[in-house]
Write an enzyme that holds these catalytic residues in place. Structure first.
Site, PDB file in Angstrom:
ATOM      1  N   LYS A  59     -26.045 -29.410  31.130  1.00 29.11           N
ATOM      2  CA  LYS A  59     -25.338 -28.314  31.159  1.00 29.11           C
ATOM      3  C   LYS A  59     -24.139 -28.296  32.013  1.00 29.11           C
ATOM      4  O   LYS A  59     -23.259 -27.915  31.847  1.00 29.11           O
ATOM      5  CB  LYS A  59     -26.287 -27.095  31.620  1.00 29.11           C
ATOM      6  N   GLN A 103     -33.085 -22.748  36.400  1.00 29.13           N
ATOM      7  CA  GLN A 103     -33.752 -23.762  35.287  1.00 29.13           C
ATOM      8  C   GLN A 103     -35.589 -23.416  35.384  1.00 29.13           C
ATOM      9  O   GLN A 103     -35.939 -23.601  36.214  1.00 29.13           O
ATOM     10  CB  GLN A 103     -33.267 -25.024  35.837  1.00 29.13           C
ATOM     11  N   ASP A 126     -28.943 -16.313  31.149  1.00 31.43           N
ATOM     12  CA  ASP A 126     -30.059 -16.549  30.411  1.00 31.43           C
ATOM     13  C   ASP A 126     -30.477 -15.196  29.634  1.00 31.43           C
ATOM     14  O   ASP A 126     -31.350 -15.124  28.751  1.00 31.43           O
ATOM     15  CB  ASP A 126     -31.178 -17.061  31.077  1.00 31.43           C
TER      16      ASP A 126
END
Ligand SMILES: NC(=O)c1ccc[n+]([C@@H]2O[C@H](COP(=O)([O-])OP(=O)(O)OC[C@H]3O[C@@H](n4cnc5c(N)ncnc54)[C@H](OP(=O)(O)O)[C@@H]3O)[C@@H](O)[C@H]2O)c1
Length: 289
Positions: A59, A103, A126
């Site tokens: 990422k 994460q 997210d």
């Protein structure tokens, strides 16, 4: 192998990513010209779960390659909930940070039920926050979960019609299955949601013109689950002992029946990462308006 490729369309992410990345670079450049800073993605990593370290590094590389600012905030697996929460609060309050990602998975002392509320919904790239799932349900513009939105962009790129078609989503997780079903329904598909308690799964999935599979069971979906000519999207990711990736769909048998199919790797995975970066830019543009 080549025989089915002549009849079945391979829905590779590559051309979609290439064309969307070009558009995203232009948005990033225009944001920077206007606000004298780059949109900034902050990633919080707790512990050293090897796949999480790999995903976080990827990422960071992709963010930097496209011209985004990026920071990774690492914590030991033994870090307290308060310590990590304090960092998220700081990132939430920092006007130079546009997108924040925690994460997953985290060590067991972090409870998902609490975590989903930590990141400010304006920065939750997210889109796990309950407020964002509510907005999605109500059709309000907001950040949308990366994997389902990436699937929609993939289907749109290949001009696969959604409206009026029967779509079956196998899986009902809050991060993939449920938002996927809402997005398809909002685009006028007739949606069936299947899950682990669905009886006679093949007879259910065979009704679908569009079959989206997100179950986390290697090769669960075989030819008998697929209506001839259907479009099949494989969200699953499995890595065998040799490091080879495969999906929830048995590619070999399904490719003899499906009209179109996403590969693993090279299908939904790259779309998810791209959508994360697009969400960061969306968050930056929305907060700077
Ligand atoms: N490509 C990407 O970027 C990406 C992103 C996210 C996830 N993934 C992958 O996608 C897969 C699913 O992820 P997830 O987070 O949604 O998983 P999850 O939270 O474990 O949810 C799995 C879903 O599948 C259902 N299910 C399990 N076994 C089933 C069966 N035999 N028949 C029908 N349904 C069944 C479960 O039903 P119940 O609700 O009844 O338990 C559940 O709703 C995983 O392989 C994951 O690694 C990939």
């Amino acid at each position: 192998m080549l025989e089915f490729l002549e009849t079945m369309q391979l829905l590779s992410a590559r051309p979609v990513v290439e064309s969307r990345e070009a558009a995203l670079r232009a948005r990033i450049a225009s944001f920077e010209a206007k606000f004298s800073r780059k949109p900034h993605l902050a990633v919080v990593l707790v512990g050293d779960d090897p796949p999480s370290v790999i995903y976080t590094t990827k990422k960071a590389q992709d963010a930097q390659r496209l011209g985004l600012a990026h920071s990774t905030h690492r914590f030991a697996a033994t870090s307290s909930v308060q310590e990590v929460r304090a960092k998220i609060d700081l990132l939430n309050a920092d006007p130079s940070v546009d997108g924040i990602l925690i994460q997953r998975p985290l060590p067991a002392h972090f409870k998902e039920r609490d975590l989903v509320r930590w990141v400010d919904p304006k920065k939750d790239v997210d889109a796990f926050h309950p407020e964002l799932l509510g907005s999605l349900l109500l059709g309000f513009p907001s950040l949308i979960s990366c994997t389902p939105l990436g699937v929609i962009h993939l289907l749109e790129h290949y001009k696969i019609p959604i409206a009026g078609r029967v779509a079956c989503v196998v899986g009902r997780s809050a991060i993939v299955g449920k938002p996927m079903a809402i997005l398809l329904q909002s685009r006028d598909a007739t949606v069936i949601q299947a899950h682990s308690k669905t009886k006679d799964l093949p007879s259910v999935t065979r009704q679908a013109d569009l079959l989206i599979v997100a179950v986390g069971k290697r090769a669960l979906i075989r030819a008998e689950h697929v209506k001839p000519g259907a479009v099949v999207v494989d969200v699953g990711i499995h890595r065998d002992a040799a490091g080879k990736l495969s999906g929830d769909v048995d590619f070999e048998s399904v490719s003899n029946v499906a009209g179109a199919l996403t590969p693993v790797p090279g299908g939904v995975g790259p779309m998810t990462i791209l959508t994360l970066l697009e969400n960061t830019v969306f968050a930056a543009e929305s907060s700077s308006r």
